[in-house]
Design an enzyme around this catalytic site. Structure first.
Site, PDB file in Angstrom:
ATOM      1  N   HIS A 160      -8.271  -0.103  90.547  1.00 24.60           N
ATOM      2  CA  HIS A 160      -6.878   0.364  90.737  1.00 24.60           C
ATOM      3  C   HIS A 160      -6.683   0.990  92.113  1.00 24.60           C
ATOM      4  O   HIS A 160      -5.794   1.821  92.291  1.00 24.60           O
ATOM      5  CB  HIS A 160      -6.482   1.392  89.668  1.00 24.60           C
ATOM      6  CG  HIS A 160      -6.896   1.033  88.275  1.00 24.60           C
ATOM      7  ND1 HIS A 160      -6.070   0.375  87.394  1.00 24.60           N
ATOM      8  CD2 HIS A 160      -8.073   1.208  87.617  1.00 24.60           C
ATOM      9  CE1 HIS A 160      -6.704   0.180  86.251  1.00 24.60           C
ATOM     10  NE2 HIS A 160      -7.924   0.662  86.368  1.00 24.60           N
ATOM     11  N   SER A 281       1.072  -2.341 120.067  1.00 27.09           N
ATOM     12  CA  SER A 281       2.504  -2.273 119.835  1.00 27.09           C
ATOM     13  C   SER A 281       3.182  -2.040 121.177  1.00 27.09           C
ATOM     14  O   SER A 281       2.660  -1.322 122.026  1.00 27.09           O
ATOM     15  CB  SER A 281       2.822  -1.128 118.879  1.00 27.09           C
ATOM     16  OG  SER A 281       4.149  -0.683 119.078  1.00 27.09           O
ATOM     17  N   LYS A 287      -1.107   2.279 118.495  1.00 22.65           N
ATOM     18  CA  LYS A 287      -1.297   1.264 117.458  1.00 22.65           C
ATOM     19  C   LYS A 287      -2.374   0.244 117.803  1.00 22.65           C
ATOM     20  O   LYS A 287      -2.521  -0.181 118.935  1.00 22.65           O
ATOM     21  CB  LYS A 287       0.017   0.501 117.211  1.00 22.65           C
ATOM     22  CG  LYS A 287       1.117   1.318 116.593  1.00 22.65           C
ATOM     23  CD  LYS A 287       0.837   1.775 115.154  1.00 22.65           C
ATOM     24  CE  LYS A 287       1.042   0.657 114.154  1.00 22.65           C
ATOM     25  NZ  LYS A 287       2.436   0.217 114.065  1.00 22.65           N
ATOM     26  N   ASN A 289      -2.997  -3.065 115.702  1.00 23.71           N
ATOM     27  CA  ASN A 289      -2.530  -3.742 114.498  1.00 23.71           C
ATOM     28  C   ASN A 289      -3.451  -4.895 114.106  1.00 23.71           C
ATOM     29  O   ASN A 289      -3.877  -5.671 114.955  1.00 23.71           O
ATOM     30  CB  ASN A 289      -1.109  -4.281 114.714  1.00 23.71           C
ATOM     31  CG  ASN A 289      -0.105  -3.160 114.899  1.00 23.71           C
ATOM     32  OD1 ASN A 289      -0.288  -2.076 114.360  1.00 23.71           O
ATOM     33  ND2 ASN A 289       0.935  -3.417 115.671  1.00 23.71           N
ATOM     34  N   GLU A 294      -3.270  -9.808 108.671  1.00 20.04           N
ATOM     35  CA  GLU A 294      -1.975  -9.912 107.989  1.00 20.04           C
ATOM     36  C   GLU A 294      -1.521 -11.361 107.883  1.00 20.04           C
ATOM     37  O   GLU A 294      -0.987 -11.800 106.860  1.00 20.04           O
ATOM     38  CB  GLU A 294      -0.917  -9.095 108.741  1.00 20.04           C
ATOM     39  CG  GLU A 294      -1.200  -7.602 108.726  1.00 20.04           C
ATOM     40  CD  GLU A 294      -0.352  -6.871 109.746  1.00 20.04           C
ATOM     41  OE1 GLU A 294       0.807  -6.576 109.434  1.00 20.04           O
ATOM     42  OE2 GLU A 294      -0.836  -6.608 110.859  1.00 20.04           O
ATOM     43  N   LYS A 329       2.392 -35.965 102.378  1.00 15.71           N
ATOM     44  CA  LYS A 329       1.524 -35.723 103.534  1.00 15.71           C
ATOM     45  C   LYS A 329       1.838 -34.485 104.348  1.00 15.71           C
ATOM     46  O   LYS A 329       0.937 -33.709 104.682  1.00 15.71           O
ATOM     47  CB  LYS A 329       1.567 -36.953 104.459  1.00 15.71           C
ATOM     48  CG  LYS A 329       0.789 -38.127 103.897  1.00 15.71           C
ATOM     49  CD  LYS A 329       0.974 -39.385 104.700  1.00 15.71           C
ATOM     50  CE  LYS A 329       2.229 -40.147 104.347  1.00 15.71           C
ATOM     51  NZ  LYS A 329       2.292 -40.659 102.965  1.00 15.71           N
TER      52      LYS A 329
HETATM   53  N1  ARG Z   1       5.060 -44.339 104.677  1.00 18.53           N
HETATM   54  C1  ARG Z   1       4.839 -44.678 103.316  1.00 18.53           C
HETATM   55  C2  ARG Z   1       4.280 -43.477 102.557  1.00 18.53           C
HETATM   56  O1  ARG Z   1       3.824 -42.600 103.168  1.00 18.53           O
HETATM   57  C3  ARG Z   1       3.875 -45.818 103.208  1.00 18.53           C
HETATM   58  C4  ARG Z   1       4.013 -46.615 101.974  1.00 18.53           C
HETATM   59  C5  ARG Z   1       5.318 -47.331 101.947  1.00 18.53           C
HETATM   60  N2  ARG Z   1       5.387 -48.209 100.840  1.00 18.53           N
HETATM   61  C6  ARG Z   1       6.528 -48.774 100.489  1.00 18.53           C
HETATM   62  N3  ARG Z   1       6.487 -49.540  99.432  1.00 18.53           N
HETATM   63  N4  ARG Z   1       7.659 -48.530 101.104  1.00 18.53           N
HETATM   64  O2  ARG Z   1       4.317 -43.421 101.356  1.00 18.53           O
END
Ligand code: ARG
Length: 462
Positions: A160, A281, A287, A289, A294, A329
């Site tokens: 705690h 600072s 300071k 920091n 952080e 992605k």
């Molecule tokens: N740029 C697309 C992705 O990242 C690649 C695959 C595209 N496939 C399609 N059937 N349009 O998913």
């Protein structure tokens, strides 16, 4: 096909896309990071097509050679990336055609962007698992260095965030070594599971060409081909496992970061961060920091956010591929970058910080930290039931509090006023050094235990 229609699939299109359509559709702004994986995948695919007699050896050689040129153009920054070409796959193929002409058009035989992107992204995430593992090992080494330097330095252990019992600095550092070891094993597990090749699943159903999926799997370092083409193109659980492991790891880092923030404060002064990892600072000259700590503490937000975002993208998607999956992605890249940066900063900060042995000990000696030792003594030496010993100790703590002193500062007479059986040798257990030395149970905080664990970790981490 008009001039505006896409050269990859413009056969049935009379017109090009609206500008906004192009903007929402394009992933080249970020998936260009997959270029090395895309080119490795395509080179393996071309070699396999030739080996199976699907394209000629001459065409395969031209394709494989041309792809190396494309790669070097990308690496040197000479590559003409085009948003109209949507993604890395079409950018690379289009450039290949500009370089080698007709054979380039044969590369996409028995393949689709769906298995292409699945293989590229898997290779990328697999590589990240290896990089994260190395960064985690480096951080473990930094922590181990700290543990070794202060294996027997006494500090307060908290529950705690209240002083609980004295522990050793080495013990506290090793706690994180353990957490990071589990993080490493999570990435290793995920890596093992993801190491199967989607290549050859084609759009979703497989292909009528006599391809050899084992050959491409082997060439790309996979353990084998995935057994179901629909699954191969449509799951992103490998990225989710990476993000889940990253989230847990970042959570660990954020706890350590939080401790460093607290410990480096003027109120604690347990550690001094090196100048390299501190900022000043612009208005308050005193300071120092702990900005890096952080920011590491905050990185969990983006990493966990990426995990939640991809889970949300994937949930409810019908098999097989949907364009939603293109959103897998960007956040994964960001999470991986954030984690790698946090790990590197944490390694440097931990390696360069200096623990203040005296301040640690002073803090350990205050706050009645050996109250449990006193209660244990009453049980062991006077045969009191633990609950009664707890009560007697509580009265002694209250007495010390009233007198404005700590437990070892009470007189024997004070003690005997609370329980007549207490003897002078009780003072032996009230010192913090004795307290930690007595915690010899396996995995306990006694310096001897800590040193044994340090020896074990040194072997494990070499
Ligand atoms: N740029 C697309 C992705 O990242 C690649 C695959 C595209 N496939 C399609 N059937 N349009 O998913």
């Amino acid at each position: 096909m008009t001039d505006n229609a896409n050269s990859m699939w413009g056969g049935r299109f009379a017109a090009g896309p609206d500008a906004i359509m192009e903007a929402i559709n394009a992933s080249i702004g970020y998936d260009r990071r997959l270029a090395p994986q895309d080119i490795a995948g395509s080179r393996a695919h071309a070699a396999m097509l030739a080996a199976c007699g699907i394209i000629s050896d001459t065409d395969a050689a031209a394709i494989r050679e041309g792809l190396l040129t494309v790669l070097s153009e990308i690496e040197t920054g000479d590559f003409p990336f085009s948003t109209a070409l949507e993604d890395i796959h079409m950018n690379v193929e289009s450039r290949l055609r500009a370089l080698i002409g007709e054979p380039a058009g044969r590369l996409h035989t028995a393949r689709s962007r769906n298995d292409q992107v699945a293989v590229d992204f898997r290779l990328w995430v697999r590589d990240q698992c290896d990089q994260v593992d190395a960064a985690l090992a480096a951080l473990q080494q930094s922590l181990l260095g700290q543990a070794e330097a202060g294996a027997d330095w006494v500090m307060p252990g908290f529950t705690h965030l209240q002083t609980a019992q004295p522990v050793t600095w080495g013990h506290h550092m090793l706690a994180y070594v353990e957490m990071l070891a589990r993080d490493r094993s999570r990435f290793a597990d995920a890596r093992k599971r993801m190491n199967q090749s989607p290549l050859g699943a084609a759009a979703l159903a497989g292909t009528s060409f006599p391809i050899d999926r084992d050959m491409t799997a082997r060439a790309l370092g996979f353990d084998g081909p995935m057994g179901n083409s629909l699954d191969a193109v449509s799951d992103r659980d490998f990225a989710l496992e990476f993000l889940a492991a990253s989230s847990i790891c970042a959570m660990h880092l954020s706890r350590l970061a939080e401790e460093l923030v607290i410990w480096s404060s003027a109120q604690f002064r347990f550690v001094k961060m090196s100048d390299k990892w501190s900022t000043g600072s612009s208005i308050m000259p005193q300071k120092r920091n702990p900005d890096a700590a952080e920011l590491i503490r905050a990185k969990i937000g983006r990493i966990f956010g990426a995990n939640v975002a991809l889970m949300t993208v994937m949930k409810g998607l019908p098999l097989a591929y949907s364009k939603d999956m293109q959103e897998d992605k960007e956040q994964t890249f960001d999470a991986a970058d954030s984690l790698m940066l946090a790990l590197a900063a944490m390694s440097g900060m931990v390696a360069d910080m200096t623990a203040n042995r005296d301040n640690l000990k002073a803090a350990a000696s205050s706050g009645f930290s050996t109250a449990t030792d006193l209660a244990d003594w009453l049980v062991r030496e006077l045969g009191l039931p633990f609950r009664e010993a707890h009560h007697v100790t509580g009265s002694l703590v209250a007495l010390a509090e009233n007198k404005g002193c700590d437990l070892p500062d009470l007189t024997l007479a004070d003690m005997q006023g609370v329980h007549e059986g207490i003897r002078a040798d009780v003072f032996d257990v009230l010192g913090v050094e004795n307290s930690v030395a007595s915690r010899m149970s396996y995995g306990g905080t006694a310096p001897a235990q800590v040193r044994a664990q340090i020896t074990r970790w040194k072997e494990v981490l070499t």
